[in-house]
Motif scaffolding. Structure first.
Motif, PDB file in Angstrom:
ATOM      1  N   GLN A   1       0.824  -1.305   0.103  1.00 42.29           N
ATOM      2  CA  GLN A   1       0.023  -0.093   0.008  1.00 42.29           C
ATOM      3  C   GLN A   1       0.955   1.100   0.002  1.00 42.29           C
ATOM      4  OE1 GLN A   1      -3.212   0.145  -0.302  1.00 42.29           O
ATOM      5  NE2 GLN A   1      -3.041   2.206  -0.626  1.00 42.29           N
ATOM      6  N   LYS A   2       1.943   1.200   0.812  1.00 38.01           N
ATOM      7  CA  LYS A   2       2.795   2.438   0.705  1.00 38.01           C
ATOM      8  C   LYS A   2       3.174   2.616  -0.379  1.00 38.01           C
ATOM      9  CE  LYS A   2       6.904   3.976   3.128  1.00 38.01           C
ATOM     10  NZ  LYS A   2       7.709   3.971   4.600  1.00 38.01           N
ATOM     11  N   VAL A   3       3.884   1.705  -1.116  1.00 38.39           N
ATOM     12  CA  VAL A   3       4.506   1.793  -2.549  1.00 38.39           C
ATOM     13  C   VAL A   3       3.464   2.605  -3.322  1.00 38.39           C
ATOM     14  CG1 VAL A   3       5.421   0.646  -4.400  1.00 38.39           C
ATOM     15  CG2 VAL A   3       6.111  -0.076  -2.303  1.00 38.39           C
ATOM     16  N   GLN A   4       2.272   1.968  -3.417  1.00 36.97           N
ATOM     17  CA  GLN A   4       1.079   2.487  -4.160  1.00 36.97           C
ATOM     18  C   GLN A   4       0.873   4.045  -3.690  1.00 36.97           C
ATOM     19  OE1 GLN A   4      -1.865  -0.899  -5.609  1.00 36.97           O
ATOM     20  NE2 GLN A   4      -1.802  -0.605  -3.334  1.00 36.97           N
ATOM     21  N   ASP A   5       0.916   4.400  -2.672  1.00 36.58           N
ATOM     22  CA  ASP A   5       0.633   5.764  -2.176  1.00 36.58           C
ATOM     23  C   ASP A   5       1.374   6.587  -2.681  1.00 36.58           C
ATOM     24  OD1 ASP A   5      -1.842   4.561  -1.131  1.00 36.58           O
ATOM     25  OD2 ASP A   5      -1.012   4.770   0.854  1.00 36.58           O
ATOM     26  N   THR A   6       2.855   6.113  -2.576  1.00 32.37           N
ATOM     27  CA  THR A   6       4.299   7.046  -2.657  1.00 32.37           C
ATOM     28  C   THR A   6       4.510   7.038  -4.302  1.00 32.37           C
ATOM     29  OG1 THR A   6       5.522   5.446  -2.043  1.00 32.37           O
ATOM     30  CG2 THR A   6       5.035   6.967  -0.310  1.00 32.37           C
ATOM     31  N   SER A   7       4.137   6.084  -5.004  1.00 33.77           N
ATOM     32  CA  SER A   7       4.598   5.995  -6.483  1.00 33.77           C
ATOM     33  C   SER A   7       3.539   6.194  -7.576  1.00 33.77           C
ATOM     34  CB  SER A   7       5.463   4.725  -6.510  1.00 33.77           C
ATOM     35  OG  SER A   7       4.686   3.786  -6.633  1.00 33.77           O
ATOM     36  N   GLY A   8       2.421   5.820  -7.149  1.00 31.92           N
ATOM     37  CA  GLY A   8       1.307   5.786  -8.177  1.00 31.92           C
ATOM     38  C   GLY A   8       1.103   4.596  -8.935  1.00 31.92           C
ATOM     39  N   LEU A   9       2.006   3.604  -8.641  1.00 40.88           N
ATOM     40  CA  LEU A   9       2.064   2.199  -9.266  1.00 40.88           C
ATOM     41  C   LEU A   9       0.983   1.145  -8.550  1.00 40.88           C
ATOM     42  CD1 LEU A   9       3.487   0.122 -11.010  1.00 40.88           C
ATOM     43  CD2 LEU A   9       5.045  -0.438  -9.143  1.00 40.88           C
ATOM     44  N   HIS A  10       0.133   1.042  -9.246  1.00 35.93           N
ATOM     45  CA  HIS A  10      -1.115   0.182  -8.681  1.00 35.93           C
ATOM     46  C   HIS A  10      -0.650  -1.081  -8.766  1.00 35.93           C
ATOM     47  CE1 HIS A  10      -4.627  -2.667  -8.830  1.00 35.93           C
ATOM     48  NE2 HIS A  10      -4.873  -1.801  -7.963  1.00 35.93           N
ATOM     49  N   ILE A  11      -0.510  -2.022  -7.689  1.00 38.90           N
ATOM     50  CA  ILE A  11       0.060  -3.276  -7.756  1.00 38.90           C
ATOM     51  C   ILE A  11      -1.028  -4.389  -7.118  1.00 38.90           C
ATOM     52  CG2 ILE A  11       1.693  -5.010  -6.220  1.00 38.90           C
ATOM     53  CD1 ILE A  11       3.434  -2.354  -5.774  1.00 38.90           C
ATOM     54  N   ALA A  12      -1.265  -5.324  -8.117  1.00 39.11           N
ATOM     55  CA  ALA A  12      -2.187  -6.289  -7.808  1.00 39.11           C
ATOM     56  C   ALA A  12      -1.436  -7.666  -7.453  1.00 39.11           C
ATOM     57  CB  ALA A  12      -3.056  -6.785  -8.949  1.00 39.11           C
ATOM     58  N   PHE A  13      -1.827  -7.878  -6.190  1.00 42.28           N
ATOM     59  CA  PHE A  13      -1.133  -9.006  -5.585  1.00 42.28           C
ATOM     60  C   PHE A  13      -2.058 -10.386  -5.468  1.00 42.28           C
ATOM     61  CE2 PHE A  13       0.736 -11.612  -1.688  1.00 42.28           C
ATOM     62  CZ  PHE A  13       1.625 -11.879  -2.146  1.00 42.28           C
ATOM     63  N   ASP A  14      -1.577 -11.548  -6.154  1.00 40.35           N
ATOM     64  CA  ASP A  14      -2.517 -12.625  -5.875  1.00 40.35           C
ATOM     65  C   ASP A  14      -1.815 -13.792  -5.318  1.00 40.35           C
ATOM     66  OD1 ASP A  14      -4.167 -14.741  -6.257  1.00 40.35           O
ATOM     67  OD2 ASP A  14      -3.924 -14.727  -8.660  1.00 40.35           O
ATOM     68  N   ASN A  15      -2.031 -14.017  -4.025  1.00 38.21           N
ATOM     69  CA  ASN A  15      -1.447 -15.283  -3.342  1.00 38.21           C
ATOM     70  C   ASN A  15      -2.153 -16.307  -3.421  1.00 38.21           C
ATOM     71  OD1 ASN A  15      -0.060 -16.657  -1.499  1.00 38.21           O
ATOM     72  ND2 ASN A  15      -0.023 -15.075   0.264  1.00 38.21           N
ATOM     73  N   ARG A  16      -1.538 -17.250  -3.979  1.00 34.92           N
ATOM     74  CA  ARG A  16      -2.450 -18.527  -4.137  1.00 34.92           C
ATOM     75  C   ARG A  16      -1.626 -19.709  -3.292  1.00 34.92           C
ATOM     76  NH1 ARG A  16      -4.295 -18.826 -10.246  1.00 34.92           N
ATOM     77  NH2 ARG A  16      -5.352 -16.769 -10.456  1.00 34.92           N
ATOM     78  N   LEU A  17      -0.572 -19.275  -2.495  1.00 34.93           N
ATOM     79  CA  LEU A  17      -0.069 -20.235  -1.509  1.00 34.93           C
ATOM     80  C   LEU A  17      -1.186 -20.800  -0.473  1.00 34.93           C
ATOM     81  CD1 LEU A  17       3.404 -18.866  -1.194  1.00 34.93           C
ATOM     82  CD2 LEU A  17       2.635 -20.480  -2.845  1.00 34.93           C
ATOM     83  N   SER A  18      -0.992 -22.106  -0.302  1.00 36.36           N
ATOM     84  CA  SER A  18      -1.867 -22.527   0.870  1.00 36.36           C
ATOM     85  C   SER A  18      -1.239 -22.436   2.249  1.00 36.36           C
ATOM     86  CB  SER A  18      -2.569 -23.983   0.494  1.00 36.36           C
ATOM     87  OG  SER A  18      -1.234 -24.835   0.274  1.00 36.36           O
TER      88      SER A  18
END
Length: 119
Positions: A1-18
């Motif tokens: 969230q911090k990276v998105q707020d400061t850089s404007g880069l939208h990051i979609a994170f998909d964690n499929r690890l069980s």
């Protein structure tokens, strides 16, 4: 969230690890992601990035993709730049992972790590 707020880069994170990976792998995955995100923010001029973590029971797969400006991979590996790529390769070796990447000017960048589960 911090990276998105400061850089404007939208990051979609998909964690499929069980389940969480072993600590040594988890730490290296974290450092790999830091390097990739840092390079994307600093160089790629990307607005979006996708990160996916998954496992098939034999390997852990980390895949990232951005919509940035891309780069000439041959030049990056031969020139003074490319330290980030060498760091990623070094991390892959530590984990016994297969590491590939693909980038072309104007086409973004993709990184893929396939890390064997440790017995």
């Amino acid at each position: 969230q911090k990276v998105q707020d400061t850089s404007g880069l939208h990051i979609a994170f998909d964690n499929r690890l069980s389940e969480r990976p072993p600590q040594a792998i988890e730490i290296n995955l974290y450092r790999v992601l830091l390097e990739i995100i840092h390079n994307t923010v600093k160089h790629a001029e990307a607005s979006e990035m996708r990160i996916q973590l998954a496992s098939n029971g034999k390997t852990i797969r980390l895949a990232t993709e951005d919509n940035g400006k891309g780069f000439d991979t041959l030049k990056a590996m031969q020139g003074k730049g490319g330290h980030g790529l060498l760091n990623l390769q070094s991390r892959a070796e530590v984990m016994g992972a297969e590491f590939t990447f693909e980038s072309k000017p104007g086409k973004g960048t993709r990184y893929l790590f396939e890390i064997p589960h440790q017995a």
